[in-house]
Design an enzyme around this catalytic site. Structure first.
Site, short mmCIF file in Angstrom:
data_model
loop_
_atom_site.label_atom_id
_atom_site.label_comp_id
_atom_site.label_asym_id
_atom_site.label_seq_id
_atom_site.Cartn_x
_atom_site.Cartn_y
_atom_site.Cartn_z
N HIS A 16 46.99 31.75 75.32
CA HIS A 16 47.38 30.95 76.64
C HIS A 16 47.12 29.52 76.13
CE1 HIS A 16 48.18 30.75 80.72
NE2 HIS A 16 47.80 29.50 80.76
N HIS A 18 49.09 25.48 76.12
CA HIS A 18 50.34 24.74 76.27
C HIS A 18 50.52 23.71 75.42
CE1 HIS A 18 51.49 26.81 80.10
NE2 HIS A 18 50.09 26.68 80.50
N HIS A 200 53.10 33.30 84.30
CA HIS A 200 51.95 33.03 84.77
C HIS A 200 51.71 33.69 86.30
CE1 HIS A 200 51.40 30.12 81.84
NE2 HIS A 200 50.86 29.13 82.48
N GLU A 203 46.92 32.90 89.84
CA GLU A 203 45.99 31.65 89.67
C GLU A 203 45.75 30.93 91.04
OE1 GLU A 203 45.72 27.64 86.98
OE2 GLU A 203 47.76 28.47 87.25
N ASP A 281 44.09 27.11 77.94
CA ASP A 281 45.16 26.54 78.91
C ASP A 281 45.64 25.21 78.60
OD1 ASP A 281 46.87 26.49 80.78
OD2 ASP A 281 45.25 26.68 82.65
N ASP A 282 45.02 24.52 79.06
CA ASP A 282 45.39 22.82 78.61
C ASP A 282 43.82 21.96 78.26
OD1 ASP A 282 48.06 22.59 79.34
OD2 ASP A 282 47.34 23.31 81.31
#
Length: 346
Positions: A16, A18, A200, A203, A281-282
């Site tokens: 996961h 991006h 996704h 969340e 994630d980021d």
């Protein structure tokens, strides 16, 4: 005093991450300076930004910062650099397989259209993986806030490259603005092509969002999925069907899904038998990469080395890594566990 086994030495997969959000902060600053681009304080002197995306204004701010970061990637060389550095960072943290999520739509106007953009990303991923000595593949992700027909276009594109470096099809962005079930047509296209289905869900919305990903889209994995912990019945279903949740603790805190890392229900999900793949994630916006998530599992959630090894195994088993690489990484995990814990020298 006993020292714990180094988590950077634990082989793992990262499922996961991006594309834009994987950029090093130092690279963002350097490219912005080269281009004379003024960055907001949240991406420079106040980095990492304080975000809270649980309301409309907070999510808009998150997206605005993301778009700013995307704007510095203007040349093919920038794409090659980002993926090369991402691969290097993965290797440094013990990750032997990376599935990085991309939405070609955000770059198509710069790089000659959707197909040319995806081919650029694929070539950059191959070269980055070869140079770093790791494995890397792409997940093409549709955007929830765009029309489902756009998602079908991306699914067909992903299907064309299913044997050439694309391993999955996802669905990202604010789940409050697009129901998973609206995108079932795109996911049927991806499934026929043999791609992993990795939307996704769970969340910013609750268990119903996760259930839609599973029931309406046929998810193999769910990005995030932490809100599933609010339903014991749903946790049992995820465990029974061995549907992996890509849990990103630092991201959950950064976006205001929970107040503290301790509030992420990682332990409850793991103990319920739900397969887990930790993710960053980021990192560009949340300030930490994959290794930090494993460190949280140890220090905040109380995972033993045996349990950390099982988390790493689950990430590998849930991946699209070729069988030879899976075997290599799983053997490496056994070797990590077999190594005696280091002792601190007096």
């Amino acid at each position: 005093m006993e020292m714990p086994r180094p988590l950077a030495d634990l082989p793992k997969a990262h499922l996961h991450l991006h594309f834009t959000g994987s950029m090093r902060h130092s690279t963002l600053l350097e490219l912005a300076r080269e281009q004379g681009l003024h960055l907001p304080d949240a991406l420079e002197k106040d980095w990492p930004p304080r975000l809270r995306a649980t309301d409309e204004r907070g999510w808009f701010r998150f997206q605005r910062l993301y778009d700013t970061a995307r704007s510095v990637l203007r040349r093919p060389d920038d794409v090659y650099r980002l993926l090369r550095e991402a691969a290097e960072d993965e290797v440094a943290e013990g990750s032997g397989w990376l599935e990085i999520q991309v939405d070609p739509s955000g770059y198509a106007h710069r790089f000659g259209g959707l197909t040319a953009t995806l081919e650029l990303f694929l070539d950059a991923a191959r070269k980055a993986a070869d140079a770093a000595g790791t494995g890397m593949a792409l997940i093409v992700a549709a955007n929830r806030v765009r029309h489902p027909l756009d998602a079908k276009t991306l699914a067909r594109l992903a299907a064309q490259y299913a044997e050439h470096g694309v391993v999955g099809f996802g669905l990202s962005n604010d789940e409050r603005r697009g129901r998973a079930r609206d995108f079932d047509g795109a996911f049927r296209i991806a499934k026929r092509a043999g791609l992993l289905l990795v939307p996704h869900g769970g969340e910013l919305n609750g268990p119903v969002s996760v259930a839609e990903c599973v029931d309406d889209l046929g998810a193999d994995r769910v990005g995030h999925g932490v809100r599933a912990a609010e339903s014991a019945r749903l946790l049992d279903r995820l465990a029974d069907r061995q549907i992996t949740c890509e849990v990103c603790p630092s991201s959950n805190v950064g976006l205001g899904v929970v107040e503290r890392a301790a509030d992420v229900p990682l332990r409850a999900m793991f103990d319920a038998g739900v397969p887990i793949a930790l993710g960053a994630d980021d990192p560009l916006l949340f300030g930490s990469r994959l290794l930090a998530q494993y460190e949280l599992a140890r220090s905040v959630y109380g995972f033993s080395d045996q349990e950390l090894a099982e988390l790493a195994r689950q990430s590998i088993r849930s991946s699209a890594a070729p069988e030879a690489r899976r075997k290599e990484l799983l053997i490496g995990i056994d070797r990590w566990l077999a190594t005696p814990e280091p002792h601190e020298t007096p």
